[in-house]
Enzyme design. Structure first.
Site, PDB file in Angstrom:
ATOM      1  N   GLY A 225     -40.329  -4.649  15.583  1.00 51.29           N
ATOM      2  CA  GLY A 225     -38.913  -4.970  15.403  1.00 51.29           C
ATOM      3  C   GLY A 225     -38.703  -5.687  14.087  1.00 51.29           C
ATOM      4  CG  ASN A 226     -35.485  -5.579  11.921  1.00 46.14           C
ATOM      5  OD1 ASN A 226     -34.477  -6.248  12.123  1.00 46.14           O
ATOM      6  ND2 ASN A 226     -35.491  -4.253  12.044  1.00 46.14           N
ATOM      7  NE  ARG A 227     -38.935 -13.100  10.030  1.00 44.67           N
ATOM      8  CZ  ARG A 227     -39.774 -13.791  10.809  1.00 44.67           C
ATOM      9  NH1 ARG A 227     -39.329 -14.376  11.891  1.00 44.67           N
ATOM     10  NH2 ARG A 227     -41.037 -13.889  10.471  1.00 44.67           N
TER      11      ARG A 227
END
Ligand code: CTP
Length: 405
Positions: free
Chosen positions: A213-215
């Site tokens: 995923g990412n932030r």
């Protein structure tokens, strides 16, 4: 300045209610029609007669007339008024009314009206410092902001209790200018338009419990959806996994992976007038997602190779199928921003690209503010100052809504 504008002025029970008399007078002086709605507690602080006189309209307090000899009210008055208003301001807004609105309680005329409201809602909290700083009040305020309500920061100073700190209702001229600003952003320039917005990260599964995923927090995309809805658009918000509440009057479709986001976007794109891709889509996904949880022993003793494959580029696909639609993309760059963003703009056939650098001061994931540079297909480059994400969203629509075909 406010000629023809219809303002709903909510007043709840706090000592600052006396200032609302001046506020109502200023609205009327500026040419607005003002309908005052009070709680019972507010009438302890300022009389309904004062407010009726200043607003030139009968003040509403109760859902049902308290005396049988009073004229019967229209049964759907709360709905009619909700549709009547161009903007609603609640000043002062007590901790109690803020809590009720945050939770959808409708136990008096004011809170019932708020639940049915379509226009922008501005709250001016006023209470004692400890009540304001109380964690529950702060959570309620944060929740309301997430749904697109504007909750003003109170002024700090001496309070009625003798304590000092934040909790004072802002002065009348500031409240007045907040209403003017909100009406500027609610001039319904997107009425009848269909706006498709994406937000948040995508989660690419490795196994049933792990993902890439990412932030991305989704805040920028949610602010865009909230602003578009306030400007009258039919908004569909396609969101990756985030913890945000859905903005008022927005239809939300939840997805997890980039592929799911791609199919959700392409299913809606043909009918949209505008696509704003604020999502942080993962460019790569695991070739296989294990059906069972990957155990440590399976991979122990050597490097663990995770094979990845490319995800569809949603914007590029949309750009290739573009007909009448305006497409606004985002670019996240940490170096050579303008140059890279320009390349993306032309490679993906966009009308506008909004460049942001998460490393800039006041920008980035999870922040309520952002610093962006707006680049258009015709070559204009404009760097906006650090602004709240909702203000950036409104700045984009003020500039580009008039260019919609
Ligand atoms: N985007 C998309 N589909 C993808 C990846 C990105 O639609 N698979 C969109 C994003 O929503 C954003 C824009 O493309 O609006 C730019 O995303 P960004 O990650 O900055 O660019 P990429 O094209 O992925 O290039 P790179 O990661 O190499 O910078």
């Amino acid at each position: 300045m406010l000629t023809g504008k219809r303002i709903l002025l909510g007043i709840t029970g706090g000592i600052a209610a006396y200032k609302s008399a001046f506020l109502a007078r200023e609205f009327v002086r500026a040419g607005a029609e003002v309908q005052v709605v009070m709680t019972r507690a507010a009438s302890q602080f300022i009389t309904p007669l004062t407010m009726t006189t200043l607003s030139k309209r009968e003040v509403i307090i109760d859902m049902f007339p308290p005396q049988p000899d009073q004229p019967a009210v229209q049964p759907t008055r709360h709905i009619d008024l909700a549709l009547w208003g161009d903007v609603m301001m609640i000043a002062p807004a007590t901790a109690n009314t803020i809590a009720k609105i945050a939770h959808g309680t409708a136990d008096n005329f004011l809170t019932t009206l708020v639940l049915a409201l379509r226009c922008p809602l501005i709250l001016a909290p006023a209470m004692d410092v400890d009540m304001y700083l109380n964690d529950t009040t702060q959570r309620n305020i944060a929740a309301l902001r997430e749904t697109g309500c504007s909750v003003l920061e109170p002024d700090a100073g001496e309070l009625a209790s003798g304590l000092s700190g934040p909790g004072r209702m802002p002065e009348v001229d500031r409240l007045f200018s907040e209403v003017v600003k909100s009406l500027d952003n609610a001039h319904r320039d997107l009425a009848g338009r269909t706006v498709l917005v994406t937000a948040g990260p995508t989660y690419e599964p490795i196994d049933p419990v792990r993902f890439i995923g990412n932030r991305s927090s989704g805040k920028m995309g949610f602010a865009i959806a909230a602003a578009a809805a306030q400007r009258g658009a039919n908004v569909t918000l396609i969101s990756g996994p985030v913890t945000l509440r859905t903005p008022r009057n927005v239809r939300r479709v939840d997805v997890a992976t980039a592929r799911e986001m791609a199919s959700a976007v392409m299913a809606e794109f043909a009918a949209a007038d505008m696509l704003v891709m604020a999502a942080a889509v993962a460019d790569f996904t695991p070739v296989r997602s294990s059906e069972q949880k990957i155990k440590r022993e399976q991979k122990a003793g050597g490097p663990f190779m995770l094979e990845l494959t490319e995800n569809p580029d949603i914007l590029k696909t949309a750009g290739a199928r573009k007909k009448h639609q305006m497409i606004i993309g985002f670019a996240l760059e940490t170096e050579n921003g303008v140059e890279n963003a320009r390349k993306k703009l032309s490679a993906k056939n966009l009308d506008v690209i909004v460049l942001n650098n998460p490393l800039a001061e006041g920008a980035g994931f999870g922040s309520d503010t952002n610093v962006v540079t707006v680049i258009t297909a015709s070559g204009e480059v404009e760097r906006l100052p650090r602004m709240a994400k909702i203000d950036i969203a409104n700045a984009l629509f003020s500039r580009f809504a008039p260019l919609l075909p």
